[in-house]
Design a protein around this motif. Structure first.
Motif, PDB file in Angstrom:
ATOM      1  N   LEU A 105       0.834  -1.197   0.000  1.00  0.00           N
ATOM      2  CA  LEU A 105       0.000   0.000   0.000  1.00  0.00           C
ATOM      3  C   LEU A 105       0.871   1.250   0.000  1.00  0.00           C
ATOM      4  O   LEU A 105       1.998   1.233   0.483  1.00  0.00           O
ATOM      5  N   PRO A 106       0.342   2.376  -0.524  1.00  0.00           N
ATOM      6  CA  PRO A 106       1.098   3.628  -0.449  1.00  0.00           C
ATOM      7  C   PRO A 106       1.198   4.120   0.986  1.00  0.00           C
ATOM      8  O   PRO A 106       0.448   3.667   1.866  1.00  0.00           O
ATOM      9  N   ALA A 162      16.620   1.391  -5.674  1.00  0.00           N
ATOM     10  CA  ALA A 162      15.381   0.746  -6.123  1.00  0.00           C
ATOM     11  C   ALA A 162      14.248   0.911  -5.127  1.00  0.00           C
ATOM     12  O   ALA A 162      13.448   0.008  -4.921  1.00  0.00           O
ATOM     13  N   TRP A 163      14.179   2.075  -4.465  1.00  0.00           N
ATOM     14  CA  TRP A 163      13.113   2.293  -3.488  1.00  0.00           C
ATOM     15  C   TRP A 163      11.762   1.912  -4.093  1.00  0.00           C
ATOM     16  O   TRP A 163      11.382   2.430  -5.150  1.00  0.00           O
ATOM     17  N   PRO A 164      11.020   0.997  -3.464  1.00  0.00           N
ATOM     18  CA  PRO A 164       9.797   0.491  -4.093  1.00  0.00           C
ATOM     19  C   PRO A 164       8.586   1.387  -3.842  1.00  0.00           C
ATOM     20  O   PRO A 164       8.289   1.744  -2.705  1.00  0.00           O
ATOM     21  N   VAL A 165       7.900   1.758  -4.898  1.00  0.00           N
ATOM     22  CA  VAL A 165       6.620   2.447  -4.743  1.00  0.00           C
ATOM     23  C   VAL A 165       5.652   1.488  -4.054  1.00  0.00           C
ATOM     24  O   VAL A 165       5.615   0.291  -4.344  1.00  0.00           O
ATOM     25  N   ASN A 166       4.892   2.002  -3.104  1.00  0.00           N
ATOM     26  CA  ASN A 166       3.929   1.206  -2.340  1.00  0.00           C
ATOM     27  C   ASN A 166       4.609   0.140  -1.474  1.00  0.00           C
ATOM     28  O   ASN A 166       4.006  -0.886  -1.158  1.00  0.00           O
ATOM     29  N   GLY A 167       5.833   0.394  -1.071  1.00  0.00           N
ATOM     30  CA  GLY A 167       6.531  -0.578  -0.229  1.00  0.00           C
ATOM     31  C   GLY A 167       7.294   0.075   0.898  1.00  0.00           C
ATOM     32  O   GLY A 167       8.344  -0.426   1.317  1.00  0.00           O
ATOM     33  N   ALA A 168       6.799   1.180   1.431  1.00  0.00           N
ATOM     34  CA  ALA A 168       7.534   1.918   2.451  1.00  0.00           C
ATOM     35  C   ALA A 168       7.840   1.088   3.700  1.00  0.00           C
ATOM     36  O   ALA A 168       8.979   1.109   4.177  1.00  0.00           O
TER      37      ALA A 168
END
Length: 272
Positions: free
Chosen positions: A117-118, A168-174
Motif C-alpha cells: 500500500l502507499p 530501487a526504493w519500491p513504490v507502495n513498499g515503504a
C-alpha cells in the motif's frame, strides 16, 4: 551456559558434517527452512558447517530439509522460532550452542513482505510489524548471539537485506524498505563496534528472486502468473535463484575472506 572449548567444538562439528571449507564452524540461519534461507542452510551445511536454522510455520518443509541434508552427512538442526520474538531468538541461539557446542556464524535472513500500500494508506500496525521482523528482531538476535560470536578469533554475521534499500526504493513498499534500511543501519554500526572482537558483519541485498515472495510480488505488480516468463528480459537470461544468493553468503564467510567487513553486496545481475 558455558561454551565448549574451540578444539572440542570443532571436533564435535567435524564428526557430524561432511568435510569442506567451513568444517568446524557452527551457523544459525533465521528463516532457514524455505526460499533463500533454505538455500543458505544447504550451502553452509554442504560446505562443512554444522547448521541450526529457524522456521516459523512450515514445520513439514523444515523437517524435510533437515532430513535431506542429514542424509547427505550434514549436521543440521531445525528450531521453531519467530524472529520478532526476542525470547524465541535467544532460545534458538542456545539450541544451536547446546547441539553443536558453540556459534560463530549468524545469518539474519527471516522476513515478511508488506501489503503493497502507499504511505497514505499504510497503518501504524503494519509498519510496526515489519520493523519488528526485519529490524528489532535481528537486533535482539544479534544481542543474544554476540557472547558466543565473540568467543572466536573469527566469527561472521550476514544480514540478508534487499535492493529495496537504495536506488530501487519500491513504490507502495515503504514499510518493507524502511525496515530493511533499519536492519542495514544496524549491520553497519555492528561491523564497526565488533571488529575488535573478530566479528565480521556484511550485508547481502538481493533483487527479485524466484521464491514464494518473489512470485507473489510479480503477480501483484506485473500481473505475471509465472515468474519464469521474466527470464528472457532478466540479466543473464534468468531470474535470480535462491542459490545465487546463498553462494554469495557462502563466499563472504569463506576462510579466504577474512579481511572483509562492513560491505553491502547487491545480487541483482547488475539491474540497479
Amino acid at each position: 551456559m558455558a561454551e565448549a572449548p574451540a578444539a572440542e567444538r570443532s571436533t564435535a562439528a567435524r564428526r557430524a558434517t561432511a568435510a569442506g571449507p567451513l568444517t568446524g564452524r557452527v551457523a544459525l540461519v533465521t528463516g532457514g527452512g524455505r526460499g533463500i534461507g533454505a538455500a543458505i542452510t544447504a550451502e553452509l551445511a554442504r560446505s562443512g558447517a554444522a547448521v541450526a536454522f529457524t522456521y516459523r510455520r512450515d514445520r513439514a518443509a523444515a523437517e524435510e530439509l533437515a532430513e535431506e541434508l542429514g542424509a547427505g552427512g550434514a549436521a543440521v538442526l531445525a528450531v521453531e522460532a519467530s524472529v520478532d520474538d526476542p525470547a524465541a531468538s535467544a532460545r534458538a541461539v542456545e539450541a544451536a550452542v547446546a547441539e553443536f557446542g558453540g556459534l560463530d556464524l549468524l545469518v539474519s535472513n527471516a522476513g515478511v513482505a508488506s501489503t503493497g500500500l502507499p504511505v497514505a494508506a499504510t497503518t501504524a500496525e503494519e509498519l510496526q510489524w515489519l520493523l519488528a521482523v526485519h529490524a528489532v528482531g535481528p537486533h535482539q538476535l544479534v544481542r543474544a548471539a554476540l557472547p558466543h560470536l565473540r568467543a572466536h578469533e573469527r566469527s561472521d554475521v550476514v544480514v540478508v537485506s534487499s535492493i529495496a534499500v537504495g536506488d530501487a526504493w519500491p513504490v507502495n513498499g515503504a514499510p518493507y524498505a524502511m525496515a530493511k534500511a533499519a536492519a542495514e543501519a544496524m549491520a553497519h554500526v555492528l561491523a564497526r563496534e565488533e571488529r575488535a572482537h573478530g566479528v565480521r558483519v556484511n550485508i547481502v541485498a538481493p533483487g527479485l528472486v524466484d521464491t514464494e515472495m518473489g512470485r507473489r510480488l510479480v503477480r501483484a505488480t506485473q500481473d505475471v502468473t509465472d515468474i519464469r516468463l521474466l527470464d528472457p528480459g532478466s540479466p543473464f537470461g534468468r531470474v535470480c535463484s535462491p542459490q545465487d544468493v546463498a553462494a554469495v553468503v557462502r563466499a563472504l564467510v569463506d576462510p579466504a575472506c577474512s579481511y572483509l567487513t562492513d560491505q553491502r553486496v547487491v545480487v541483482d545481475g547488475g539491474t540497479f
